[in-house]
Design a protein around this motif. Structure first.
Motif, mmCIF file in Angstrom:
data_model
loop_
_atom_site.group_PDB
_atom_site.id
_atom_site.type_symbol
_atom_site.label_atom_id
_atom_site.label_comp_id
_atom_site.label_asym_id
_atom_site.label_seq_id
_atom_site.Cartn_x
_atom_site.Cartn_y
_atom_site.Cartn_z
ATOM 1 N N ARG A 248 0.811 -1.222 0.000
ATOM 2 C CA ARG A 248 0.000 0.000 0.000
ATOM 3 C C ARG A 248 0.842 1.270 0.000
ATOM 4 N NH1 ARG A 248 -3.425 -1.091 5.215
ATOM 5 N NH2 ARG A 248 -1.305 -1.691 5.812
ATOM 6 N N ASN A 249 1.855 1.325 0.841
ATOM 7 C CA ASN A 249 2.677 2.542 0.924
ATOM 8 C C ASN A 249 3.324 2.867 -0.410
ATOM 9 O OD1 ASN A 249 3.031 4.160 3.430
ATOM 10 N ND2 ASN A 249 3.263 2.135 4.350
ATOM 11 N N MET A 250 3.926 1.865 -1.029
ATOM 12 C CA MET A 250 4.586 2.079 -2.309
ATOM 13 C C MET A 250 3.560 2.467 -3.372
ATOM 14 S SD MET A 250 7.447 2.185 -3.857
ATOM 15 C CE MET A 250 8.236 2.050 -5.465
ATOM 16 N N VAL B 207 -7.911 12.949 -5.147
ATOM 17 C CA VAL B 207 -7.674 11.822 -6.060
ATOM 18 C C VAL B 207 -6.945 10.690 -5.338
ATOM 19 C CG1 VAL B 207 -6.404 11.100 -8.125
ATOM 20 C CG2 VAL B 207 -7.695 13.242 -8.138
ATOM 21 N N VAL B 208 -5.935 11.039 -4.548
ATOM 22 C CA VAL B 208 -5.136 10.020 -3.848
ATOM 23 C C VAL B 208 -5.956 9.361 -2.737
ATOM 24 C CG1 VAL B 208 -3.082 9.642 -2.432
ATOM 25 C CG2 VAL B 208 -2.966 11.148 -4.427
ATOM 26 N N ILE B 209 -6.756 10.140 -2.027
ATOM 27 C CA ILE B 209 -7.606 9.565 -0.970
ATOM 28 C C ILE B 209 -8.619 8.586 -1.570
ATOM 29 C CG2 ILE B 209 -9.451 10.129 0.673
ATOM 30 C CD1 ILE B 209 -7.847 12.648 1.414
ATOM 31 N N VAL C 212 -1.354 8.686 4.548
ATOM 32 C CA VAL C 212 -1.584 9.276 3.227
ATOM 33 C C VAL C 212 -1.100 10.723 3.202
ATOM 34 C CG1 VAL C 212 -3.332 9.930 1.529
ATOM 35 C CG2 VAL C 212 -3.542 7.762 2.750
ATOM 36 N N GLN C 213 -1.391 11.467 4.268
ATOM 37 C CA GLN C 213 -0.961 12.861 4.345
ATOM 38 C C GLN C 213 0.563 12.964 4.358
ATOM 39 O OE1 GLN C 213 -2.786 15.501 3.974
ATOM 40 N NE2 GLN C 213 -4.707 14.351 3.895
ATOM 41 N N ILE D 121 5.115 15.361 -2.143
ATOM 42 C CA ILE D 121 4.865 15.443 -3.579
ATOM 43 C C ILE D 121 5.198 16.803 -4.197
ATOM 44 C CG2 ILE D 121 3.133 15.177 -5.398
ATOM 45 C CD1 ILE D 121 4.160 12.574 -4.041
ATOM 46 N N PRO D 122 4.758 17.946 -3.614
ATOM 47 C CA PRO D 122 5.048 19.237 -4.270
ATOM 48 C C PRO D 122 6.533 19.457 -4.552
ATOM 49 C CG PRO D 122 3.410 19.530 -2.553
ATOM 50 C CD PRO D 122 3.907 18.125 -2.417
ATOM 51 N N LYS D 123 7.392 19.107 -3.595
ATOM 52 C CA LYS D 123 8.829 19.291 -3.791
ATOM 53 C C LYS D 123 9.343 18.393 -4.923
ATOM 54 C CE LYS D 123 13.252 19.161 -1.325
ATOM 55 N NZ LYS D 123 13.936 18.799 -0.052
#
Length: 429
Positions: free
Chosen positions: A257-259, A281-283, A298-299, A305-307
């Motif tokens: 799941r994490n990957m 979308v990710v949730i 998830v958070q 992600i932005p970086k």
């Protein structure tokens, strides 16, 4: 009227799909602002914008959707490239910013905007383009990122590089600054082709030259797309592959799941630049699992992600600007995620049977199988016959024809210049 002039520039008789308009209303009893959403076709657009003239905080999506739900995956037509420039945050005046943008155009760094609007606290730039369908997403995003990368020093907003983005509508009011949004410049005589812009600004070469460069394995500063994917389209197809994998497993991703969430968030983030929309979308993706990750997990993924997306843009657009770059180990580990297929197959536990349903996440064996299948198919004609089978069929037909004419087996062999054994083998067929 400003609103009508703006709409006429972006939308005409060729417009297809839904145009979304948002109106932020006053705070409710809970202290939150409510949103009124309008979804309209081009025919009804001007009536709505006239109704919203001089209203506060109205936003419009330049690109259209095929259903009345504003998401990148729902885009029906790309109508424009655009940039949101928050020049005041950089200590720049609007007039000074527009002047600098024009200088960059004359220096050949960016195309000339077809429309500039005052957003109240900055400026919005538009480049009207010949409308293109969702399949042009890769090209649109590359161009959008190219312009953002070159205007970042003036205050360009990365979150506004999303294909489903909404921008303030001229003829309305920005309540934060209590200023009017208005059109500053418009040129209705110019309409760009994305593919011409790509060749001019992204250092693209004709496809035949790209393939020649690959075959000779020569490398220079230019962009070399492989036969099927570039970095943008590869990320999109890998996200699709991951969703395919989840469906094959009936969303039982326990142990992976994490990957899966990490990769999905990053790959989707290449196109979904709005952090709030990406989070949704990710949730949704995570909640489909038989055993979803905790919200805090998830958070934690989303915070990275932005970086990573910023690093991706800097790397990709650096190449397109002619810089020499390479993917370093540190870049893979920290700021960008450049996983090899072998790594993805191992960390997601993808079996050989599952790989047969994938487009990009495949191992060496599956790659060879596909290449061999492609070669086999290439060797066959429209009837599915190989060259050997075609020759065999030709001999059988000729032998039958000469046999009907009364020729003996030896005379048939001599007539067709083939061995007597071949004639005997096909004689009674």
């Amino acid at each position: 009227m400003q609103t009508t002039e703006f709409c006429d520039h972006l939308y005409d008789k060729s417009t297809d799909g839904y145009i979304q308009i948002l109106k932020l209303d006053n705070k409710n009893n809970s202290g939150e602002r409510t949103i009124k959403i309008y979804n309209t076709k081009n025919e009804g657009l001007r009536d709505i914008v006239e109704e919203l003239h001089k209203k506060e905080d109205v936003f419009l999506a330049p690109n259209t959707m095929y259903i009345p739900k504003r998401r990148v995956e729902n885009i029906r037509q790309f109508r424009a490239l655009f940039q949101d420039i928050d020049c005041e945050s950089m200590g720049l005046e609007k007039a000074e910013t527009v002047y600098m943008i024009w200088i960059m155009h004359y220096e050949g760094k960016i195309p000339k905007p077809t429309m500039v609007t005052d957003s109240g606290r900055g400026v919005h730039l538009y480049w009207r383009i010949q409308n293109a369908p969702f399949g042009a997403l890769n090209t649109w995003q590359e161009l959008q990122d190219y312009i953002y990368y070159n205007l970042k020093h003036l205050g360009a907003d990365r979150k506004a590089t999303d294909g489903a983005r909404v921008l303030r509508l001229p003829g309305t009011i920005n309540s934060k600054s209590d200023t009017d949004c208005k059109v500053l410049y418009i040129d209705n005589d110019v309409e760009y082709s994305m593919y011409e812009l790509r060749e001019e600004y992204l250092n693209y070469k004709p496809k035949t030259h790209q393939l020649q460069m690959q075959q000779t394995k020569k490398i220079d500063n230019k962009v070399i797309s492989n036969r099927f994917f570039n970095s943008y389209s590869l990320h999109m197809e890998r996200a699709n592959d991951l969703e395919t994998l989840c469906r094959l497993r009936k969303y039982n991703m326990t142990g992976y799941r994490n990957m899966a969430v990490h990769c999905f968030a990053y790959w989707k983030g290449i196109y979904v630049r709005d952090n709030y929309e990406l989070e949704n979308v990710v949730i949704e993706f995570n909640n489909a699992f038989t055993e979803p990750l905790k919200e805090t997990e998830v958070q934690a993924v989303l915070r990275c992600i932005p970086k990573a997306i910023d690093k991706f843009i800097a790397y990709e657009q650096g190449i397109r600007s002619g810089e020499r770059k390479r993917v370093s180990k540190g870049m893979r580990d920290k700021d960008g995620y450049w996983y090899k297929n072998e790594t993805l197959i191992d960390r997601l536990g993808i079996t050989k049977s599952e790989q047969k349903h994938m487009k990009t996440i495949i191992g060496i064996d599956e790659k060879y199988d596909r290449n061999n299948e492609r070669r086999r198919n290439k060797r066959r004609n429209e009837e599915g016959l190989t060259k050997r089978q075609i020759e065999q069929k030709k001999n059988i037909d000729n032998i039958k024809m000469l046999k009907i004419q009364g020729l003996s087996q030896s005379k048939v062999a001599k007539e067709l210049s083939i061995g007597i054994a071949t004639v005997k083998r096909y004689w009674n067929l």
